[in-house]
Design an enzyme around this catalytic site. Structure first.
Site, short mmCIF file in Angstrom:
data_model
loop_
_atom_site.label_atom_id
_atom_site.label_comp_id
_atom_site.label_asym_id
_atom_site.label_seq_id
_atom_site.Cartn_x
_atom_site.Cartn_y
_atom_site.Cartn_z
N HIS A 20 -28.55 -16.04 24.51
CA HIS A 20 -27.57 -15.83 25.57
C HIS A 20 -26.85 -17.11 25.98
O HIS A 20 -26.04 -17.08 26.91
CB HIS A 20 -28.25 -15.21 26.80
CG HIS A 20 -28.50 -13.74 26.67
ND1 HIS A 20 -29.19 -13.20 25.60
CD2 HIS A 20 -28.13 -12.69 27.46
CE1 HIS A 20 -29.25 -11.88 25.75
NE2 HIS A 20 -28.61 -11.55 26.86
N GLY A 55 -11.07 4.42 7.19
CA GLY A 55 -11.52 3.06 7.52
C GLY A 55 -11.54 2.80 9.00
O GLY A 55 -12.45 2.15 9.53
N ASN A 113 -8.02 11.59 3.68
CA ASN A 113 -7.72 11.76 2.25
C ASN A 113 -8.92 11.50 1.34
O ASN A 113 -8.80 11.54 0.12
CB ASN A 113 -6.54 10.86 1.84
CG ASN A 113 -6.80 9.38 2.10
OD1 ASN A 113 -7.93 8.91 2.06
ND2 ASN A 113 -5.73 8.65 2.37
N ILE A 126 -10.44 8.90 0.45
CA ILE A 126 -10.34 7.78 -0.48
C ILE A 126 -10.55 6.46 0.25
O ILE A 126 -9.98 6.22 1.32
CB ILE A 126 -8.96 7.77 -1.18
CG1 ILE A 126 -8.81 9.01 -2.07
CG2 ILE A 126 -8.78 6.50 -2.01
CD1 ILE A 126 -9.80 9.09 -3.22
N HIS A 162 0.84 -1.19 0.00
CA HIS A 162 0.00 0.00 0.00
C HIS A 162 0.87 1.25 0.00
O HIS A 162 1.32 1.70 1.06
CB HIS A 162 -0.91 0.01 1.23
CG HIS A 162 -1.71 -1.24 1.41
ND1 HIS A 162 -1.18 -2.39 1.92
CD2 HIS A 162 -3.02 -1.50 1.12
CE1 HIS A 162 -2.12 -3.32 1.97
NE2 HIS A 162 -3.24 -2.81 1.49
N HIS A 187 -21.34 -17.55 32.51
CA HIS A 187 -22.58 -18.03 31.89
C HIS A 187 -22.20 -18.89 30.68
O HIS A 187 -22.50 -18.58 29.54
CB HIS A 187 -23.48 -16.86 31.51
CG HIS A 187 -23.92 -16.03 32.68
ND1 HIS A 187 -23.02 -15.40 33.52
CD2 HIS A 187 -25.16 -15.73 33.15
CE1 HIS A 187 -23.69 -14.74 34.46
NE2 HIS A 187 -24.99 -14.93 34.27
N ARG A 197 -22.60 -20.00 35.56
CA ARG A 197 -23.53 -19.20 36.33
C ARG A 197 -24.04 -20.01 37.52
O ARG A 197 -24.17 -19.51 38.63
CB ARG A 197 -24.71 -18.80 35.45
CG ARG A 197 -25.79 -18.03 36.20
CD ARG A 197 -27.10 -17.98 35.44
NE ARG A 197 -28.10 -17.17 36.14
CZ ARG A 197 -29.39 -17.20 35.88
NH1 ARG A 197 -29.85 -18.00 34.94
NH2 ARG A 197 -30.22 -16.42 36.54
N PRO A 208 -6.25 -5.06 11.32
CA PRO A 208 -7.71 -4.93 11.28
C PRO A 208 -8.10 -3.50 11.65
O PRO A 208 -7.78 -3.03 12.73
CB PRO A 208 -8.17 -5.94 12.34
CG PRO A 208 -7.04 -6.91 12.48
CD PRO A 208 -5.80 -6.11 12.26
N LEU A 209 -8.78 -2.83 10.76
CA LEU A 209 -9.02 -1.40 10.95
C LEU A 209 -9.82 -1.11 12.22
O LEU A 209 -10.75 -1.84 12.57
CB LEU A 209 -9.72 -0.82 9.72
CG LEU A 209 -8.85 -0.77 8.46
CD1 LEU A 209 -9.65 -0.26 7.27
CD2 LEU A 209 -7.62 0.11 8.69
N HIS A 218 -4.09 3.04 -3.56
CA HIS A 218 -4.22 2.55 -2.19
C HIS A 218 -3.47 1.24 -1.97
O HIS A 218 -2.64 1.14 -1.07
CB HIS A 218 -5.69 2.34 -1.82
CG HIS A 218 -5.87 1.59 -0.53
ND1 HIS A 218 -5.72 2.19 0.70
CD2 HIS A 218 -6.15 0.28 -0.29
CE1 HIS A 218 -5.92 1.28 1.65
NE2 HIS A 218 -6.17 0.11 1.08
N PHE A 226 -21.02 -13.45 24.37
CA PHE A 226 -20.59 -12.18 23.79
C PHE A 226 -19.08 -12.14 23.54
O PHE A 226 -18.55 -11.10 23.14
CB PHE A 226 -21.02 -11.01 24.67
CG PHE A 226 -22.51 -10.96 24.88
CD1 PHE A 226 -23.37 -11.19 23.83
CD2 PHE A 226 -23.04 -10.71 26.13
CE1 PHE A 226 -24.75 -11.16 24.01
CE2 PHE A 226 -24.42 -10.68 26.33
CZ PHE A 226 -25.28 -10.91 25.27
N GLU A 258 -17.70 -4.23 24.30
CA GLU A 258 -16.84 -5.42 24.25
C GLU A 258 -15.73 -5.30 23.22
O GLU A 258 -14.59 -5.72 23.47
CB GLU A 258 -17.66 -6.69 23.97
CG GLU A 258 -18.52 -7.16 25.12
CD GLU A 258 -19.92 -6.60 25.07
OE1 GLU A 258 -20.79 -7.10 25.82
OE2 GLU A 258 -20.17 -5.67 24.26
#
Length: 655
Positions: free
Chosen positions: A461, A149, A178, A180, A25, A449, A507, A112-113, A252, A425, A399
Site C-alpha cells: 500500500h 475484445g 463476430n 473473431i 483494420h 496516502h 495521510r 485501448p479496448l 482483422h 492504486f 478504479e
C-alpha cells in the site's frame, strides 16, 4: 434493397482507406456497415453546431476508425474525401485510432479496448446528472459500438455494473459479435454467456442478426424506449462481403489486397472506382443530418423558454474565480527563513477535502468521488446529495472504470470531474490517465496516502514508483504539495489549466509552513525558494564555497526546513526549494533552475523513487526499494528521511 447498396459502398470505402494506407483494420468496419446505415435513421447528428443535447456516438473498438471517419465525412463534418485518402498518414485528420480534439466529430479518444465502453457509460452518467440539474432539455442517447475484445477487458465489466446499478436508460451498447479475435475464433479464450452477464447487471439484452435491416431497426426502436441500459448483441460477419476473407481472422488487422477488393466490388455490383460514394448514399446521410438539424432547432426553442438556460450557460463557462479558497494560517512576512506551525498541523488529504468543498460550493459542474475510499480520501462534498441527485459519485471499487468515466464527464461539456483513490492504486487508472493526457482533458485525480508515510499497511500500500511514472507521462501535471497553504494555492492555479492534473496528498499531518514566498506567482513556477539562507544575504552572488540547496516536495519540505536550521548552525549556507509541481518546473527551463540554485550543490529529498530528480540534483535521498510495515514516522527514519541523514549526506556532497 437501398440499404444494402449504401452499406456495401461504405464497407468498400473503408476497405479502400485501409488499402491506400497499406495499414489498418478493414474487418470490423465492413461487418458493422449495415448497422451504421440504419443507425443514421435514429441518431440525432448535426455537425455544424456543438450542442449539449446531441446524441453521443462512441467507437470503443477504435480500430474500426475507418467506419467512423466514413460516417463523419458523410454526415458533413470537417473531413473531406482527401482526408479519407490520407487515412493513418502523418498529420492527417484521420489517425489510426480516433482522437478527440484532433478530428471533428470524435467525442472521445479510443483505442485501448474496453475504455470506450466505460467512456460511453460516463457520457450516460453525465447526461443523467445533467438531466437532474437542467430538466427535460437533456434527453439524448449515448450509442456505443463495441466488440469481443472490449467485453473481455475487465474495465467494461466494471463500467457496465455501474450502468446497470444506475438504470441508465440513455445508454445503448451495440455489440459487434463476430466471434473473431486476432488469434482466431474467440472460443479459444472466450466462451461466457454475454447475454446472461448483462442481464444480471440490469441491462435489457436484444439479440439480432447484424446484417438484417429490419431486425436492426426494430432493436434500435426498442432500445430507445427502454427504461434500462441496453445491449444489442448483433451477430455479424467480420469483413462482410469480402471475397475469400469474409469471416476470417486474417481480415482483422491487414489490408484485403487489391484483388480481393476488386472481386468484392464486382460481386456486389458496385462501381469499381476507389473511394466511390454514390449520390444515393450521400442523400441517405444528408437526410440524417436534416433530422438532426430539426431536433437541434426544436431544442433551441425549448431552451429559449426554459428557466434552466442561465444555469446551462453558467455550467458551460466553468468560472472558478468566485471560489472562496480556505486560508489555513496567516503568513509572517517579516522572516526570510520559513517556520513551521506544528500546533495547527493538518494532513494535505484533509486540507484538500476543505478545498474540494469550496470549489463545489461555487461551481455546480464540479463533480466526483472515490473508489469506495471517500472517508480516507476526504472527497465527500458536504452540501450536495449523492449521484444522480447531487455531485457525490460513488464509483465502488472500480478504479479502472472510474478513470474512463471521468474522461467522459470532462468531455461532456459542462462538468469538471475529479476522482480519487490511494496513490498506490493509481496504477489501476493509468490507461485512462494516459488517454486523458492525450486529449488534454481536465480531469483531477486525488491520490492520497502518498508515500511510506502510509505506515502499517505495508509495502503493498506504499507507493514508490508511481510518481516517477506519472512525471514521465506527457501533458499531465502532478502536484505534491508541502502543506495545506501550498495546497490551496496550487488548486487556484490548477483550475485554470485545461489538462489532467493529480494532487498527491499525505495521510499524516504536516505542519503549516509559514513563508512569505509561498505565493501564487512562485507556486505557478513549479518550484521556488521557500526558505532563504540566514547566513548569506545574496545566495546567488556570494563567493562563499560551501552553499547548499535542499530540493524537496510534499512532506519532505518540512524535513528540509528542519535540516536547513541544523546546517546553518554549523556554518553551511543553506536554502530550501519547494517543488510542488515537477512538470511546471521543467517547463520553466534550465535558466530558471539556475536562478534558484546558483552554483550551490543540490540535494533532493523525496520519499519515493525520485530518479528523475537527478535532472536538477547532485544527489537524491529517495527510496531504493519497497516500503515496510510500521508506523509512518519510524519508517521515515528507517529509510533515511531524517534530519540527521540529510545533514550527513549534505556534508558528504559538499566535500
Amino acid at each position: 434493397m437501398a440499404y444494402e447498396q449504401i452499406a456495401n459502398e461504405i464497407r468498400m470505402l473503408c476497405a479502400d482507406m485501409v488499402q491506400e494506407a497499406n495499414s489498418g483494420h478493414p474487418g470490423a468496419p465492413m461487418g458493422l456497415a449495415d448497422i451504421a446505415v440504419v443507425l443514421a435513421n435514429h441518431i440525432n447528428i448535426y455537425p455544424e453546431l456543438n450542442w449539449i443535447n446531441r446524441d453521443r456516438l462512441v467507437f470503443s473498438g477504435g480500430h474500426a476508425s475507418a467506419l467512423l471517419y466514413s460516417l463523419l465525412h458523410l454526415w458533413g463534418y470537417n473531413i473531406n474525401m482527401q482526408d479519407l485518402r490520407n487515412f493513418r498518414k502523418l498529420n492527417s485528420k484521420t489517425p489510426g485510432h480516433p482522437e478527440y480534439n484532433h478530428t471533428d466529430g470524435v467525442e472521445i479518444t479510443t483505442g485501448p479496448l474496453g475504455q470506450g465502453v466505460a467512456n460511453a457509460v460516463g457520457f450516460a452518467l453525465a447526461a443523467k446528472r445533467a438531466k437532474e440539474i437542467l430538466g427535460d432539455i437533456i434527453n439524448h442517447k449515448v450509442y456505443c459500438f463495441c466488440g469481443d475484445g472490449d467485453l473481455e477487458e475487465g474495465i467494461s465489466y466494471e463500467a457496465c455494473s455501474l450502468a446497470g446499478h444506475h438504470k441508465l436508460d440513455n445508454l445503448i451498447l451495440i455489440y459487434d459479435s463476430n466471434d473473431i479475435s486476432i488469434e482466431g475464433n474467440v472460443n479459444i479464450a472466450f466462451s461466457e454467456d454475454i447475454g446472461a452477464r448483462f442481464r444480471s447487471q440490469g441491462f435489457l439484452v436484444l439479440e439480432i442478426c447484424g446484417h438484417d435491416y429490419s431486425q436492426i431497426n426494430n432493436a434500435l426502436l426498442s432500445a430507445k424506449q427502454s427504461v434500462s441500459p441496453v445491449l444489442i448483441i448483433a451477430k455479424t460477419k467480420i469483413a462482410k462481403n469480402a471475397v475469400g476473407l469474409e469471416g476470417s481472422h486474417n481480415a482483422h488487422g491487414a489490408p484485403l489486397g487489391e484483388e480481393v477488393i476488386a472481386n468484392s466490388k464486382k460481386q456486389m455490383g458496385l462501381n469499381e472506382d476507389t473511394f466511390f460514394i454514390s449520390e444515393k448514399t450521400r442523400k441517405h446521410f444528408k437526410e440524417s443530418v436534416l433530422r438532426g438539424k430539426k431536433a437541434y432547432e426544436k431544442w433551441i426553442e425549448v431552451l429559449k423558454n426554459s428557466k434552466q438556460k442561465d444555469i446551462l450557460e453558467s455550467m458551460i463557462r466553468k468560472d472558478f474565480n468566485k471560489v472562496e479558497f480556505p486560508v489555513f494560517s496567516n503568513v509572517d512576512s517579516n522572516k526570510t527563513q520559513a517556520t513551521l506551525d506544528s500546533q495547527n498541523a493538518i494532513a494535505t488529504r484533509a486540507s484538500n477535502g476543505k478545498i474540494l468543498n469550496a470549489i463545489a460550493n461555487a461551481n455546480l459542474g464540479f463533480i466526483g468521488g472515490s473508489a469506495d475510499l471517500a472517508p480516507s480520501n476526504n472527497t465527500e462534498l458536504k452540501n450536495t446529495k449523492d449521484f444522480p441527485h447531487g455531485n457525490n459519485m460513488h464509483f465502488g471499487v472500480r478504479e479502472h472504470a472510474m478513470g474512463a468515466i471521468s474522461n467522459a464527464f470532462a468531455n461532456y461539456g459542462i462538468f469538471t470531474p475529479y476522482c480519487a483513490t490511494f496513490f498506490v492504486f493509481s496504477d489501476y487508472l493509468c490507461p485512462s490517465i494516459r488517454v486523458a493526457s492525450i486529449m488534454k482533458s481536465q480531469v483531477f485525480y486525488i491520490f492520497t496516502h502518498d508515500s511510506i508515510g502510509v505506515g502499517e499497511d505495508g509495502a503493498t500500500h506504499q507507493p514508490i514508483e508511481q510518481l516517477s511514472h506519472l512525471r514521465a507521462m506527457p501533458n499531465i501535471l502532478n502536484w505534491r504539495v508541502a502543506c495545506a497553504n501550498e495546497n490551496s494555492i496550487a488548486w487556484q492555479i490548477a483550475l485554470n489549466i485545461k489538462q489532467p492534473q493529480s494532487f498527491i496528498l499525505t495521510r499524516q499531518k504536516l505542519p503549516l509552513i509559514q513563508s512569505q514566498y509561498m505565493t501564487k506567482e512562485n507556486v505557478s513556477n513549479g518550484a521556488y525558494i521557500i526558505s532563504y539562507s540566514n547566513i548569506i544575504n545574496n545566495f546567488l552572488e556570494s563567493s562563499k564555497d560551501k552553499k547548499l540547496t535542499l530540493l524537496a516536495s510534499g512532506s519532505e519540505v518540512c524535513l528540509a526546513i528542519k535540516a536547513q536550521e541544523e546546517l546553518e548552525n554549523i556554518g553551511i549556507a543553506t536554502q530550501v526549494v519547494s517543488m510542488p509541481c515537477y512538470e511546471l518546473f521543467v517547463q520553466k527551463g534550465k535558466n530558471y533552475a539556475k536562478s534558484l540554485f546558483g552554483d550551490s550543490k543540490v540535494l533532493a529529498i523525496e520519499a519515493l523513487r525520485g530518479l528523475e530528480l537527478y535532472y536538477f540534483a547532485d544527489y537524491v535521498i529517495s527510496m531504493q526499494g519497497f516500503g515496510a510495515s510500521g508506523k509512518g514516522d519510524l519508517l521515515f527514519k528507517h529509510f533515511g528521511f531524517s534530519v540527521e541523514n540529510i545533514c550527513d549526506k549534505a556534508l558528504k556532497i559538499l566535500q
